[in-house]
Scaffold this active site. Structure first.
Site: not given
Ligand code: DX5
Ligand code: ZN
Length: 217
Positions: A7, A34, A36, A66, A68, A138, A176
C-alpha cells in the site's frame, strides 16, 4: 504462494517513484493504490492523475486499485485509463447496484474486486462470487493506514473461502489493513492469497525479509 500488495498510502508522496521502486525491489508483487474521496470515508488521498504518472514511471507493475469512494462506477474508466489492472469497490458504497457496478468495472477491461468493510457480513458477497476476480476483506475500518487488525477478520475470510470451495469458484481473497507477519499468517491460513501491507512494510527494518516471509505463507 501469497502475494504481497504494497500500500502506497504510507509513502513519501514527494518521492513516490523512488518509494515504489524500493518496495518492488524488496519483493512486493503488486502496488495497492488507495483512493479516498472524503465522502465514503473521512479522508482524502489521491486520484487517477497520480496513477497515470506512476504507471508511466513504472509501467510493468500490477496496479490493484482500492476505491473507497461513493460512486465507483462513475470513475472506474478513469482509473482503467490511468493504468489500473484490478479495481476494487466497496459493497457499502452501492448496496442497491452491486451487479451494475461489477458490470461497469468489467466493461473497462480491468479485473473486478468486491470489498467489504468490517461491519458487513461476509455473506453479503456470496451472491456475486461467480462474477468476481477477487474479494477484498478489510481488516480495519477503511480510511487510514496504521490501524490495529480486527481479529474477526480471520473468520470472515474463512467463511468466504468455505463458500467458494462449496461452489467450486476461486476468486482470490485479499485482506487489507493491520497486516503484519502474525496477522498475515492467520489470514493466509484462513484462505487469503493476497495481503496488503502499508505501515508494516514501510516500517520494517528488513523489507526484503518481511516480503519473503509473507510470500512463503
Ligand atoms: C486503509 C487502506 C489500506 C491501508 C493499509 O483504508 O485501504 O490499504 O493503507 O495500511 P496498513 O497496512 O498500515 O494497515
Ligand atoms: Zn486499501
Amino acid at each position: 504462494m501469497t502475494k504481497v500488495a504494497a500500500s502506497i498510502l504510507s509513502a513519501d508522496f514527494a518521492n513516490l517513484h523512488k518509494d515504489c521502486t524500493r518496495l518492488l525491489e524488496a519483493g512486493a508483487d503488486v502496488m495497492h493504490f488507495d483512493v479516498m474521496d472524503g465522502h465514503f470515508v473521512p479522508n482524502i488521498s489521491y486520484g487517477a492523475p497520480v496513477l497515470t504518472c506512476l504507471h508511466a514511471a513504472l509501467p510493468d507493475v500490477f496496479y490493484d486499485v482500492h476505491l473507497m469512494i461513493s460512486d465507483p462506477a462513475r470513475y472506474a474508466q478513469d482509473f482503467a485509463a490511468a493504468g489500473a489492472n484490478l479495481i476494487n469497490f466497496h459493497i457499502e458504497a452501492v448496496p442497491n447496484h452491486v451487479g451494475q457496478t461489477i458490470a461497469a468495472v468489467r466493461e473497462t477491461g480491468c479485473l473486478v474486486g468486491l470489498t467489504i468493510s468490517p461491519s458487513t457480513p461476509p455473506q453479503a458477497v456470496f451472491p456475486y462470487l461467480d462474477e468476481l476476480d477477487l474479494v477484498l476483506v478489510m481488516g480495519v475500518e477503511p480510511g487510514f493506514g496504521g490501524q490495529k487488525f480486527i481479529p474477526t477478520t480471520v473468520s470472515r475470510v474463512a467463511a468466504i473461502k468455505a463458500e467458494c470451495n462449496r461452489r467450486g469458484v476461486s476468486p482470490r481473497i485479499e485482506v487489507d489493513g493491520g497486516i503484519n507477519t502474525e496477522t498475515a499468517s492467520l489470514c493466509a491460513q484462513a484462505g487469503a492469497s493476497v495481503l496488503v501491507m502499508g505501515s508494516a512494510f514501510f516500517k520494517a527494518q528488513d523489507r526484503t525479509a518481511l516480503a519473503k516471509q509473507v510470500r512463503a505463507l
